[in-house]
Scaffold this motif. Sequence first.
Motif, short mmCIF file in Angstrom:
data_model
loop_
_atom_site.label_atom_id
_atom_site.label_comp_id
_atom_site.label_asym_id
_atom_site.label_seq_id
_atom_site.Cartn_x
_atom_site.Cartn_y
_atom_site.Cartn_z
N ALA A 118 -19.14 9.80 -5.06
CA ALA A 118 -20.56 10.15 -4.99
C ALA A 118 -21.03 10.20 -3.55
N MET A 119 -20.61 9.23 -2.74
CA MET A 119 -21.02 9.19 -1.35
C MET A 119 -20.48 10.39 -0.58
N LEU A 120 -19.21 10.72 -0.78
CA LEU A 120 -18.62 11.86 -0.08
C LEU A 120 -19.25 13.18 -0.53
N LEU B 273 -17.61 6.60 12.11
CA LEU B 273 -16.38 7.35 12.35
C LEU B 273 -15.48 7.35 11.12
N ALA B 274 -15.37 6.23 10.42
CA ALA B 274 -14.50 6.17 9.24
C ALA B 274 -15.01 7.11 8.14
N LYS B 275 -16.32 7.13 7.92
CA LYS B 275 -16.87 8.02 6.91
C LYS B 275 -16.72 9.48 7.32
N ALA B 276 -16.86 9.77 8.61
CA ALA B 276 -16.72 11.14 9.08
C ALA B 276 -15.30 11.65 8.88
N ASN C 105 -8.63 6.52 3.15
CA ASN C 105 -9.45 5.35 3.40
C ASN C 105 -10.37 5.11 2.19
N HIS C 106 -10.29 3.92 1.61
CA HIS C 106 -11.11 3.60 0.44
C HIS C 106 -12.54 3.24 0.81
N LEU C 107 -12.81 2.97 2.08
CA LEU C 107 -14.15 2.71 2.60
C LEU C 107 -14.84 1.52 1.91
N SER C 108 -14.06 0.59 1.41
CA SER C 108 -14.58 -0.62 0.75
C SER C 108 -15.53 -0.29 -0.39
N ARG D 25 0.82 -1.21 0.00
CA ARG D 25 0.00 0.00 0.00
C ARG D 25 0.86 1.26 0.00
N HIS D 26 1.90 1.32 -0.75
CA HIS D 26 2.76 2.49 -0.73
C HIS D 26 2.02 3.70 -1.31
N ASN D 27 2.09 4.80 -0.58
CA ASN D 27 1.49 6.08 -1.00
C ASN D 27 -0.02 6.00 -1.24
#
Length: 170
Positions: free
Chosen positions: A19-21, A38-41, A8-11, A2-4
């Motif tokens: 679109a979600m963000l 919390l992850a989405k926030a 968070n890809h949020l699955s 996972r370099h660089n």
Amino acid sequence: MRHNKKFNHLSRTADHRNAMLANMAISLIMHKRITTTLAKAKALKKYVEPLITRSKDDSTNSRRVVFSYLQNKYALKELFGPVAEKVGDRPGGYTRIIKLGFRQGDAAQICFIELVDFDENMAKTPKTASKKTRRSRKSSAKVEENAAPTAEVAEEAAAEAPVAEESKAE
């Protein structure tokens, strides 16, 4: 490896995540506070704070850049209007994340994310006074003993004042 790959890809796929963000950012701007995981926030905070910074400069270019992210003219009007006014002097940190606990179904951490300048409850609370130095117990006891009689004397004086005025009137 996972370099660089720092965010968070949020699955989700890239299009779904964008679109979600964008939808969450619109909701945050319109409602000033939303409840989410919390992850989405945390992902939303990284997404929306540069947009709020961009809204401080009300130019055609900045409006077009923000519109390319949000795709909602009502949210754009709200962002460049009241939101930009309130955050005009703030150098950053426009959002606050407050943890609420765990969701019953899947035990995901739930929190709400809000715009800092629009929280009435936090604005009403008085700021804590400067911390007083600790003094010996004897001096604080004397101060309390002296403070109590003055309050009693003031009450007695207030009670006697109307009686004196009534006798003068007769």
